[in-house]
Design a protein around this motif. Structure first.
Motif, mmCIF file in Angstrom:
data_model
loop_
_atom_site.group_PDB
_atom_site.id
_atom_site.type_symbol
_atom_site.label_atom_id
_atom_site.label_comp_id
_atom_site.label_asym_id
_atom_site.label_seq_id
_atom_site.Cartn_x
_atom_site.Cartn_y
_atom_site.Cartn_z
ATOM 1 N N ALA A 287 0.805 -1.222 0.000
ATOM 2 C CA ALA A 287 0.000 0.000 0.000
ATOM 3 C C ALA A 287 0.838 1.271 0.000
ATOM 4 N N SER A 288 0.305 2.282 -0.675
ATOM 5 C CA SER A 288 0.887 3.619 -0.587
ATOM 6 C C SER A 288 0.503 4.198 0.780
ATOM 7 N N GLU A 289 1.064 5.341 1.113
ATOM 8 C CA GLU A 289 0.763 5.963 2.411
ATOM 9 C C GLU A 289 -0.733 6.277 2.553
ATOM 10 N N THR A 290 -1.319 6.808 1.506
ATOM 11 C CA THR A 290 -2.750 7.119 1.528
ATOM 12 C C THR A 290 -3.584 5.856 1.670
ATOM 13 N N GLN A 291 -3.235 4.844 0.914
ATOM 14 C CA GLN A 291 -3.952 3.574 1.001
ATOM 15 C C GLN A 291 -3.774 2.956 2.381
ATOM 16 N N ARG A 292 -2.576 3.030 2.925
ATOM 17 C CA ARG A 292 -2.292 2.458 4.238
ATOM 18 C C ARG A 292 -3.193 3.097 5.301
ATOM 19 N N ASP A 293 -3.338 4.409 5.253
ATOM 20 C CA ASP A 293 -4.203 5.094 6.224
ATOM 21 C C ASP A 293 -5.631 4.565 6.140
ATOM 22 N N ARG A 294 -6.119 4.403 4.925
ATOM 23 C CA ARG A 294 -7.493 3.932 4.737
ATOM 24 C C ARG A 294 -7.633 2.474 5.176
ATOM 25 N N LEU A 295 -6.664 1.661 4.839
ATOM 26 C CA LEU A 295 -6.705 0.246 5.223
ATOM 27 C C LEU A 295 -6.678 0.091 6.743
ATOM 28 N N GLU A 296 -5.873 0.907 7.397
ATOM 29 C CA GLU A 296 -5.813 0.849 8.855
ATOM 30 C C GLU A 296 -7.139 1.303 9.471
ATOM 31 N N GLN A 297 -7.811 2.243 8.821
ATOM 32 C CA GLN A 297 -9.140 2.651 9.295
ATOM 33 C C GLN A 297 -10.132 1.507 9.120
ATOM 34 N N TYR A 298 -10.049 0.795 8.009
ATOM 35 C CA TYR A 298 -10.898 -0.390 7.827
ATOM 36 C C TYR A 298 -10.665 -1.391 8.957
ATOM 37 N N GLN A 299 -9.397 -1.605 9.313
ATOM 38 C CA GLN A 299 -9.097 -2.538 10.399
ATOM 39 C C GLN A 299 -9.748 -2.085 11.709
ATOM 40 N N ARG A 300 -9.657 -0.806 12.000
ATOM 41 C CA ARG A 300 -10.269 -0.286 13.231
ATOM 42 C C ARG A 300 -11.785 -0.443 13.189
ATOM 43 N N ASP A 301 -12.382 -0.176 12.035
ATOM 44 C CA ASP A 301 -13.835 -0.312 11.900
ATOM 45 C C ASP A 301 -14.269 -1.774 12.058
ATOM 46 N N LEU A 302 -13.506 -2.674 11.481
ATOM 47 C CA LEU A 302 -13.817 -4.101 11.626
ATOM 48 C C LEU A 302 -13.663 -4.539 13.075
ATOM 49 N N GLN A 303 -12.639 -4.045 13.752
ATOM 50 C CA GLN A 303 -12.441 -4.385 15.160
ATOM 51 C C GLN A 303 -13.629 -3.909 15.999
ATOM 52 N N GLN A 304 -14.175 -2.755 15.655
ATOM 53 C CA GLN A 304 -15.338 -2.240 16.373
ATOM 54 C C GLN A 304 -16.549 -3.152 16.160
ATOM 55 N N ILE A 305 -16.708 -3.643 14.953
ATOM 56 C CA ILE A 305 -17.793 -4.591 14.666
ATOM 57 C C ILE A 305 -17.624 -5.843 15.524
ATOM 58 N N VAL A 306 -16.409 -6.372 15.570
ATOM 59 C CA VAL A 306 -16.148 -7.579 16.363
ATOM 60 C C VAL A 306 -16.475 -7.315 17.832
ATOM 61 N N GLN A 307 -16.074 -6.187 18.340
ATOM 62 C CA GLN A 307 -16.338 -5.842 19.737
ATOM 63 C C GLN A 307 -17.840 -5.699 19.976
ATOM 64 N N ASP A 308 -18.548 -5.055 19.045
ATOM 65 C CA ASP A 308 -19.993 -4.883 19.180
ATOM 66 C C ASP A 308 -20.706 -6.230 19.191
ATOM 67 N N VAL A 309 -20.323 -7.111 18.278
ATOM 68 C CA VAL A 309 -20.962 -8.414 18.191
ATOM 69 C C VAL A 309 -20.636 -9.248 19.426
ATOM 70 N N ASN A 310 -19.385 -9.245 19.851
ATOM 71 C CA ASN A 310 -19.009 -10.011 21.037
ATOM 72 C C ASN A 310 -19.705 -9.473 22.283
ATOM 73 N N GLY A 311 -19.894 -8.181 22.357
ATOM 74 C CA GLY A 311 -20.586 -7.599 23.495
ATOM 75 C C GLY A 311 -22.051 -7.948 23.530
ATOM 76 N N SER A 312 -22.657 -8.139 22.358
ATOM 77 C CA SER A 312 -24.090 -8.458 22.300
ATOM 78 C C SER A 312 -24.374 -9.925 22.493
ATOM 79 N N THR A 313 -23.327 -10.767 22.431
ATOM 80 C CA THR A 313 -23.551 -12.202 22.594
ATOM 81 C C THR A 313 -23.223 -12.684 23.999
ATOM 82 N N GLU A 314 -22.720 -11.779 24.836
ATOM 83 C CA GLU A 314 -22.361 -12.171 26.207
ATOM 84 C C GLU A 314 -23.552 -12.073 27.122
#
Length: 87
Positions: free
Chosen positions: A60-87
Motif C-alpha cells: 500500500a501507498s501511504e494514503t492507502q495504508r491510512d485507509r486500510l488501517e481505518q478499515y481494520q479499526r472499523d472491523l475491530q469495532q464490529i467484532v467488539q460490538d458483536v461479542n458484546g451483544s452475545t455475552e
C-alpha cells in the motif's frame, strides 16, 4: 506497471471486502430467527476482509495504508460490538 496494478487491485479487493463486511453487519437483525446464520456470514465476511486488508498493506501507498488501517479499526469495532451483544 504490473506492480502498481497489483497494488491497486489489492487495495480495491480490501476495500470491497471491508464494504461487504460492513454491509453484513448492518443487515443483521438480532431478534431474527436467522440471527445465527447472519452472524456466521458476518464472521466469514470480517475474516475475509482482514485477510484482504493484510495482503493490501504489503504494497500500500501511504494514503492507502491510512485507509486500510481505518478499515481494520472499523472491523475491530464490529467484532467488539458483536461479542458484546452475545455475552
Amino acid at each position: 506497471m504490473p506492480y502498481n496494478k497489483n497494488k491497486q487491485q489489492a487495495f480495491q479487493a480490501a476495500q470491497q471486502g471491508a464494504t461487504e463486511a460492513f454491509d453484513s453487519y448492518e443487515a443483521i437483525v438480532k431478534d431474527s430467527a436467522d440471527y445465527g446464520h447472519q452472524l456466521k456470514h458476518l464472521t466469514n465476511e470480517v475474516n475475509e476482509a482482514y485477510q484482504q486488508i493484510n495482503n493490501a498493506l504489503e504494497t500500500a501507498s501511504e494514503t492507502q495504508r491510512d485507509r486500510l488501517e481505518q478499515y481494520q479499526r472499523d472491523l475491530q469495532q464490529i467484532v467488539q460490538d458483536v461479542n458484546g451483544s452475545t455475552e
